[in-house]
Write a protein that holds these residues in place. Structure first.
Motif, short mmCIF file in Angstrom:
data_model
loop_
_atom_site.label_atom_id
_atom_site.label_comp_id
_atom_site.label_asym_id
_atom_site.label_seq_id
_atom_site.Cartn_x
_atom_site.Cartn_y
_atom_site.Cartn_z
N ALA A 165 -0.18 12.32 -9.34
CA ALA A 165 -1.13 13.02 -9.05
C ALA A 165 -1.02 13.64 -7.76
CB ALA A 165 -2.46 12.24 -8.91
N GLN A 166 0.30 14.55 -7.60
CA GLN A 166 0.69 15.21 -6.19
C GLN A 166 -0.61 15.82 -5.76
OE1 GLN A 166 4.28 17.40 -6.57
NE2 GLN A 166 5.62 15.44 -6.78
N ALA A 167 -1.28 16.58 -6.71
CA ALA A 167 -2.50 17.42 -6.06
C ALA A 167 -3.48 16.63 -5.16
CB ALA A 167 -3.01 18.03 -7.26
N LEU A 168 -3.63 15.36 -5.46
CA LEU A 168 -4.34 14.48 -4.67
C LEU A 168 -3.92 14.32 -3.11
CD1 LEU A 168 -5.67 11.72 -7.22
CD2 LEU A 168 -6.89 14.03 -6.51
N GLY A 169 -2.58 14.38 -3.05
CA GLY A 169 -1.99 14.42 -1.62
C GLY A 169 -1.98 12.76 -1.25
N TRP A 188 0.84 -1.38 0.08
CA TRP A 188 0.19 -0.01 0.03
C TRP A 188 0.71 1.20 -0.13
CZ3 TRP A 188 -4.51 -0.58 -1.56
CH2 TRP A 188 -5.29 -1.87 -1.39
N LEU A 189 2.13 1.21 0.56
CA LEU A 189 3.04 2.54 0.27
C LEU A 189 3.39 2.54 -0.94
CD1 LEU A 189 5.51 1.59 3.45
CD2 LEU A 189 3.80 3.53 3.15
N ILE A 190 3.38 1.62 -1.85
CA ILE A 190 3.68 1.52 -3.39
C ILE A 190 2.39 2.32 -3.78
CG2 ILE A 190 3.79 0.73 -5.57
CD1 ILE A 190 5.42 -1.68 -3.86
N GLU A 191 1.37 2.02 -3.64
CA GLU A 191 0.01 2.80 -4.02
C GLU A 191 0.10 4.36 -3.66
OE1 GLU A 191 -2.21 1.96 -5.96
OE2 GLU A 191 -1.96 -0.06 -6.17
N GLU A 192 0.49 4.67 -2.45
CA GLU A 192 0.89 6.14 -2.06
C GLU A 192 1.85 6.76 -3.12
OE1 GLU A 192 -0.90 8.02 -0.07
OE2 GLU A 192 -2.24 6.12 0.77
N PHE A 193 3.05 5.98 -3.45
CA PHE A 193 3.92 6.45 -4.11
C PHE A 193 3.51 6.94 -5.24
CE2 PHE A 193 8.17 5.56 -6.16
CZ PHE A 193 8.76 6.78 -5.97
N ARG A 194 2.62 5.93 -6.04
CA ARG A 194 2.13 6.15 -7.36
C ARG A 194 1.48 7.56 -7.29
NH1 ARG A 194 1.15 2.22 -11.12
NH2 ARG A 194 1.62 0.12 -10.53
N VAL A 195 0.54 7.78 -6.21
CA VAL A 195 -0.11 8.98 -6.06
C VAL A 195 1.07 10.20 -5.89
CG1 VAL A 195 -1.65 10.44 -4.82
CG2 VAL A 195 -2.20 8.13 -4.81
N SER A 196 2.16 9.92 -5.34
CA SER A 196 2.98 11.14 -5.20
C SER A 196 3.64 11.48 -6.70
CB SER A 196 4.22 10.72 -4.24
OG SER A 196 5.03 9.89 -4.85
N LEU A 197 3.60 10.44 -7.49
CA LEU A 197 4.59 10.39 -8.70
C LEU A 197 3.47 10.94 -9.87
CD1 LEU A 197 6.26 7.03 -9.24
CD2 LEU A 197 7.47 9.20 -8.61
#
Length: 244
Positions: free
Chosen positions: A218-222, A207-216
């Motif tokens: 779609a940073q605006a989503l946080g 699940w940390l990888i999923e969060e990393f995807r967001v940071s890569l």
């Protein structure tokens, strides 16, 4: 193989489902009457939404009773567990049901975006197809940690935003994909370990990888926590040093 603790927890949950038949009936009825959700769910091979209904019910019980089931070893602990979680089952189930329109809607939007994305970006398309297939499927609610269910929509929206932005900078997407693949390879390696502590840590790492995807993408989503390639590689090293 199923661990003794998991088998014990499954047994307690089975007893809870029998004990609270009225709550189960109420939640089943609520989901089956939610025509919009069932229509959104129709793209999956689940006739009548039976798997979805069962998933919502089980997720509601897990969210209400949680890890407390592992401590149930005698009638006194059983009674205390029932009294502590009984009032939460239906509200928890209804809250989870209320999240489904956004989750399934974001999933449908991502599938639509995939169909519009050029074959020239095939590797990214394949990656996103695999990603969303692992996020939403029959049984996905119980496959997702309770505290992560709220984040599913965000993960799916991030995937859609990635697809929309690929044409403007495909090289950047390729670089990001290389990092994701590196981390995913570590996650696969962790799944080969048998230690209980390492298995739980591996599940968290996924699940940390999923969060990393967001940071890569779609940073605006946080993100729900600070993530970076360096942080995840450090976490991987920590997991490797964990005792069984």
């Amino acid at each position: 193989p199923v661990s003794a603790s998991d088998a014990h927890a499954d047994g307690v949950f089975a007893l809870l489902l029998k004990r609270f038949r009225d709550q189960v009936k109420s939640l089943r009825k609520s989901v089956l009457q939610d025509r919009n959700v069932l229509l959104q769910w129709a793209t999956f091979e689940d006739e009548g939404g039976a798997a979805l209904v069962d998933d919502v019910v089980r997720a509601a019980f897990r969210g209400s009773f949680g890890a407390s089931v592992e401590a149930v070893r005698d009638p006194v602990a059983w009674q205390a567990l029932c009294e502590r979680g009984a009032a939460d089952v239906v509200p928890t189930g209804l809250r989870i049901q209320g999240l489904l329109p956004e989750v399934l809607g974001a999933h449908a939007q991502c599938r639509q975006q995939l169909s519009k994305t050029s074959e020239a970006y095939g590797e990214a398309v394949d990656d996103v197809q695999q990603q969303i297939a692992q996020l939403v499927f029959p049984g996905f609610l119980m496959a997702t940690p309770h505290e992560r269910i709220d984040s599913l929509t965000r993960y799916l929206r991030a995937a859609s935003m990635r697809l929309q932005r690929i044409p403007s900078n495909p090289a950047k997407d390729n670089d990001s994909l290389a990092m994701i693949r590196s981390l995913h390879a570590r996650y696969v390696a962790l799944n080969a370990f048998t230690g209980i502590n390492q298995k739980q840590a591996a599940a968290d790492f996924r699940w940390l990888i999923e969060e990393f995807r967001v940071s890569l993408f779609a940073q605006a989503l946080g993100t729900s926590e600070k993530v970076s390639l360096r942080r995840l590689e450090k976490r991987w090293d920590e997991i490797l040093r964990m005792p069984d």
